[in-house]
Enzyme design. Sequence first.
Site, PDB file in Angstrom:
ATOM      1  N   HIS A   1       0.842  -1.225  -0.042  1.00 35.44           N
ATOM      2  CA  HIS A   1      -0.097  -0.091  -0.017  1.00 35.44           C
ATOM      3  C   HIS A   1       0.750   1.320  -0.204  1.00 35.44           C
ATOM      4  CE1 HIS A   1      -3.639   2.114   2.196  1.00 35.44           C
ATOM      5  NE2 HIS A   1      -3.230   2.771   1.226  1.00 35.44           N
TER       6      HIS A   1
ATOM      7  N   HIS B   1       1.255   4.861  -2.221  1.00 36.70           N
ATOM      8  CA  HIS B   1       0.848   5.588  -3.558  1.00 36.70           C
ATOM      9  C   HIS B   1       2.192   6.356  -4.062  1.00 36.70           C
ATOM     10  CE1 HIS B   1      -3.407   5.472  -2.434  1.00 36.70           C
ATOM     11  NE2 HIS B   1      -3.103   5.215  -1.447  1.00 36.70           N
TER      12      HIS B   1
ATOM     13  N   HIS C   1      -9.754   0.957  -0.726  1.00 39.70           N
ATOM     14  CA  HIS C   1      -9.527   1.669   0.486  1.00 39.70           C
ATOM     15  C   HIS C   1     -10.922   1.680   1.141  1.00 39.70           C
ATOM     16  CE1 HIS C   1      -5.805   3.159  -1.035  1.00 39.70           C
ATOM     17  NE2 HIS C   1      -5.669   3.997  -0.114  1.00 39.70           N
TER      18      HIS C   1
ATOM     19  N   GLU D   1     -10.957   3.457   6.854  1.00 35.33           N
ATOM     20  CA  GLU D   1      -9.980   4.442   7.317  1.00 35.33           C
ATOM     21  C   GLU D   1     -10.550   5.639   7.875  1.00 35.33           C
ATOM     22  OE1 GLU D   1      -6.472   7.362   5.171  1.00 35.33           O
ATOM     23  OE2 GLU D   1      -8.131   6.760   4.043  1.00 35.33           O
TER      24      GLU D   1
ATOM     25  N   ASP E   1       1.867   4.051   2.726  1.00 37.22           N
ATOM     26  CA  ASP E   1       0.818   4.988   2.413  1.00 37.22           C
ATOM     27  C   ASP E   1       1.487   6.031   1.453  1.00 37.22           C
ATOM     28  OD1 ASP E   1      -1.707   5.667   1.607  1.00 37.22           O
ATOM     29  OD2 ASP E   1      -2.145   6.520   3.828  1.00 37.22           O
ATOM     30  N   ASP E   2       1.634   7.302   1.768  1.00 33.45           N
ATOM     31  CA  ASP E   2       2.151   8.460   0.928  1.00 33.45           C
ATOM     32  C   ASP E   2       3.192   8.786   2.210  1.00 33.45           C
ATOM     33  OD1 ASP E   2      -0.157   9.036  -1.003  1.00 33.45           O
ATOM     34  OD2 ASP E   2      -1.243   8.671   0.906  1.00 33.45           O
TER      35      ASP E   2
END
Length: 358
Positions: A32, A34, A215, A218, A296-297
């Site tokens: 996961h 991005h 997703h 969350e 994630d980011d």
Amino acid sequence: MSFLAPTTSSSTLFSESPLARKLCAMPKAELHMHIEGSLEPELIFALAERNGVTLPYPSVDALRDAYAFTDLQSFLDIYYAGASVLLTEQDFYDMTWAYVERAVADHIVHTEIFFDPQTHIARGVPVEVVVNGISRALDDAEARHGLSSRMILCFLRHLSEEDAFATLASAEACFKTVPRLIGVGLDSSEQGNPPEKFARVFARCEALGLRRVAHAGEEGPAQNIRDALDLLHAERIDHGVTAIEDQALLQRLAAEKIALTVCPLSNVKLKVFDDMTAHSLPMLLDAGVAVTLNSDDPAYFGGYLNTNYLAVFEALPLGEETGYLLARNSLEAAFATDEEKARWVAQLDAFWAQTPAA
């Protein structure tokens, strides 16, 4: 079964402990991440200068100072502004290669990269430019470093079903010609955009033989996780931390071996949890859910994969066996062949047996 271990002395800096070194050095997968969220401010400014793009921030430090998010949407606003510097195939290559170097340093043996073509198509960048830049970097990563990878095209859930269908149509040729492009996902603003909005799109993707993730859970309720499974036929759930609201759902996730790709630093940065000590990770593990850790980011949320491991194990009383479990979960939940997964697990087992944590 409890995954909690006795709390270690606070006088010892955890990042310098044998367990921390073992967690950082063990082979693991990231499922996961991005790729647009790996754009560090320095690279954003470098690409802006190369492409003649004017940013609404005067300096790298000013941009980094803007990373004070209050929720998911406040992050997305800056995320899309950062992506505006990506215009050419070389831009996407450079962005991906920067992540590759960090992944190799974190001892990642397999990574599954999300990308958001709609963000770029809206700016006149063809999907082929996006896919080719990312995939060329990943080809080089495999050749030079042995890094295995897959690519997952994500639909932006705040946009329409019609837009998602159009994006899928524009990318169909890429799915046929780029072997590592194997699936689709669903990301962006969860609030007000439930899974059911994209049920028909995902049905089409399933008919095309694509792998499917989404997703859910969350910022949204546990029901979104159920709907992602039942309506989108998602094979993994990205985030999924609100599953603890529903005991029957937890039992289902465990029984069906549905992996959750949890992103701890992201959850804290976006105020899903007040701090890491309040994270639902121990409850998910105690329920037998196949949890994996991910970044994630990472450029926006304070760290790449190893930093997430260190943050979790420093804040929560987790034992050495949990580190092994999280790494093994990541390898077994990958969209890879049985032979690949068996090889990676064997590498992990060998490393674990040969590397003391105390």
